[in-house]
Motif scaffolding. Structure first.
Motif, short mmCIF file in Angstrom:
data_model
loop_
_atom_site.label_atom_id
_atom_site.label_comp_id
_atom_site.label_asym_id
_atom_site.label_seq_id
_atom_site.Cartn_x
_atom_site.Cartn_y
_atom_site.Cartn_z
N ILE A 171 71.01 -23.94 16.21
CA ILE A 171 70.65 -23.91 17.63
C ILE A 171 69.31 -24.59 17.88
O ILE A 171 69.13 -25.30 18.87
CB ILE A 171 70.69 -22.46 18.17
N THR A 172 68.38 -24.43 16.96
CA THR A 172 67.10 -25.15 17.07
C THR A 172 67.35 -26.66 17.01
O THR A 172 66.73 -27.42 17.76
CB THR A 172 66.14 -24.70 15.95
N LEU A 173 68.26 -27.08 16.15
CA LEU A 173 68.62 -28.50 16.08
C LEU A 173 69.33 -28.96 17.35
O LEU A 173 69.17 -30.10 17.78
CB LEU A 173 69.47 -28.79 14.84
N PHE A 174 70.13 -28.07 17.97
CA PHE A 174 70.74 -28.39 19.26
C PHE A 174 69.67 -28.83 20.25
O PHE A 174 69.80 -29.83 20.94
CB PHE A 174 71.48 -27.19 19.85
N LYS A 175 68.60 -28.03 20.32
CA LYS A 175 67.51 -28.34 21.26
C LYS A 175 66.80 -29.62 20.85
O LYS A 175 66.54 -30.49 21.68
CB LYS A 175 66.54 -27.16 21.33
N HIS A 176 66.50 -29.74 19.56
CA HIS A 176 65.77 -30.91 19.05
C HIS A 176 66.51 -32.21 19.37
O HIS A 176 65.90 -33.20 19.76
CB HIS A 176 65.56 -30.77 17.55
N TYR A 177 67.82 -32.21 19.20
CA TYR A 177 68.61 -33.43 19.41
C TYR A 177 69.21 -33.54 20.81
O TYR A 177 69.97 -34.47 21.09
CB TYR A 177 69.74 -33.52 18.37
N PHE A 195 79.67 -19.94 18.18
CA PHE A 195 78.62 -19.46 19.07
C PHE A 195 79.20 -19.10 20.43
O PHE A 195 80.17 -19.70 20.87
CB PHE A 195 77.56 -20.54 19.35
N THR A 196 78.53 -18.18 21.12
CA THR A 196 78.75 -18.03 22.56
C THR A 196 77.57 -18.72 23.24
O THR A 196 76.50 -18.90 22.62
CB THR A 196 78.78 -16.55 23.01
N LEU A 197 77.76 -19.10 24.48
CA LEU A 197 76.66 -19.73 25.21
C LEU A 197 75.49 -18.76 25.34
O LEU A 197 74.33 -19.18 25.20
CB LEU A 197 77.14 -20.19 26.60
N GLU A 198 75.78 -17.49 25.54
CA GLU A 198 74.71 -16.49 25.65
C GLU A 198 73.87 -16.43 24.37
O GLU A 198 72.65 -16.30 24.43
CB GLU A 198 75.28 -15.09 25.95
N GLU A 199 74.54 -16.51 23.24
CA GLU A 199 73.84 -16.49 21.96
C GLU A 199 72.91 -17.70 21.83
O GLU A 199 71.77 -17.58 21.39
CB GLU A 199 74.87 -16.48 20.83
N ILE A 200 73.40 -18.85 22.25
CA ILE A 200 72.58 -20.07 22.20
C ILE A 200 71.35 -19.92 23.09
O ILE A 200 70.22 -20.18 22.66
CB ILE A 200 73.41 -21.30 22.62
N ILE A 201 71.55 -19.46 24.31
CA ILE A 201 70.44 -19.30 25.26
C ILE A 201 69.43 -18.28 24.73
O ILE A 201 68.22 -18.50 24.78
CB ILE A 201 70.97 -18.88 26.65
N LYS A 202 69.93 -17.17 24.19
CA LYS A 202 69.05 -16.12 23.66
C LYS A 202 68.16 -16.66 22.53
O LYS A 202 66.95 -16.40 22.50
CB LYS A 202 69.90 -14.95 23.16
N ILE A 203 68.75 -17.42 21.62
CA ILE A 203 67.96 -17.96 20.50
C ILE A 203 66.98 -19.03 20.99
O ILE A 203 65.84 -19.07 20.52
CB ILE A 203 68.90 -18.49 19.39
N LEU A 204 67.40 -19.85 21.93
CA LEU A 204 66.48 -20.86 22.48
C LEU A 204 65.31 -20.18 23.18
O LEU A 204 64.16 -20.58 23.00
CB LEU A 204 67.22 -21.79 23.45
N ASP A 205 65.59 -19.14 23.97
CA ASP A 205 64.51 -18.40 24.67
C ASP A 205 63.58 -17.73 23.67
O ASP A 205 62.36 -17.77 23.81
CB ASP A 205 65.10 -17.36 25.62
N LYS A 206 64.17 -17.13 22.63
CA LYS A 206 63.38 -16.45 21.59
C LYS A 206 62.40 -17.41 20.92
O LYS A 206 61.28 -17.06 20.59
CB LYS A 206 64.32 -15.84 20.55
N ASN A 207 62.85 -18.65 20.73
CA ASN A 207 62.02 -19.66 20.05
C ASN A 207 61.27 -20.55 21.03
O ASN A 207 60.76 -21.60 20.64
CB ASN A 207 62.90 -20.51 19.12
N ASN A 208 61.23 -20.14 22.31
CA ASN A 208 60.53 -20.90 23.34
C ASN A 208 60.97 -22.36 23.42
O ASN A 208 60.13 -23.25 23.55
CB ASN A 208 59.02 -20.81 23.16
N CYS A 209 62.25 -22.60 23.27
CA CYS A 209 62.77 -23.97 23.33
C CYS A 209 63.28 -24.27 24.72
O CYS A 209 63.83 -23.51 25.40
CB CYS A 209 63.92 -24.14 22.34
#
Length: 180
Positions: free
Chosen positions: A6-12, A166-180
């Protein structure tokens, strides 16, 4: 590994925020562009590796890909699991053999449908109906992302169990947790 993906999702730029119209015609402020992930070997491989542990628990004789997003994922999984690949067309060709399903396996074979993202479930359901009409057994599907917008329930009503990475909620939660 999921958090790393998910971090790579944001990065790319795989997960984008803005105003989008999805293939389901629904509006969304988040778009998951898994077609772009196919051109990033590092990310593609991580998604494949993480998905394999889910798919290997499902019994199937063949894999069917949905155009266009699911076909590249289905191709790799068919190769990896050494299973035949079917390709379900949106419309039968109007020339040549006029097929709506490419590939050939024996009737009654148990087919796993693979797509990239599930929103309403309609693309998977459409492919399932075509496969069932051609005497294949279909009761399982796998996607990288389930947007949790009713697709899983629609598929369940049609005797299809949806598996997802993944669920979309899971992706959003991890992105928010990592301030992405």
């Amino acid at each position: 590994m999921k958090e790393e993906i998910i971090t790579l999702f944001k990065h790319y730029g795989i997960v984008k925020k803005g105003e989008f119209i999805l293939s389901s015609s629904k509006k969304s402020n988040i778009y998951v562009d898994l077609r772009s992930a196919l051109s990033i070997p590092e990310l593609y491989l991580k998604i494949i590796e993480e998905s394999k542990s889910i798919i290997e628990k499902i019994y199937f004789d063949a894999i069917a890909g949905i155009p266009t997003g699911g076909l590249a994922w289905a191709s790799f999984f068919a190769f990896y699991f050494k299973k035949p690949l079917l390709y379900v067309r949106k419309d039968a060709k109007e020339y040549g053999l006029k097929k709506e399903i490419e590939g050939s396996i024996r009737e009654k074979s148990k087919v796993l449908i693979i797509d990239d993202v599930c929103t309403t479930g309609n693309n998977i359901l459409f492919a399932c109906q075509k496969l069932r009409n051609n005497n294949y057994s279909v009761d399982e599907a796998f996607v990288i992302v389930d947007r949790n917008e009713g697709g899983r329930e629609v598929l369940k009503e049609n005797s299809i169990r949806l598996h997802y990475l993944f669920t979309l909620e899971e992706i959003i939660k991890i992105l928010d947790k990592n301030n992405c």
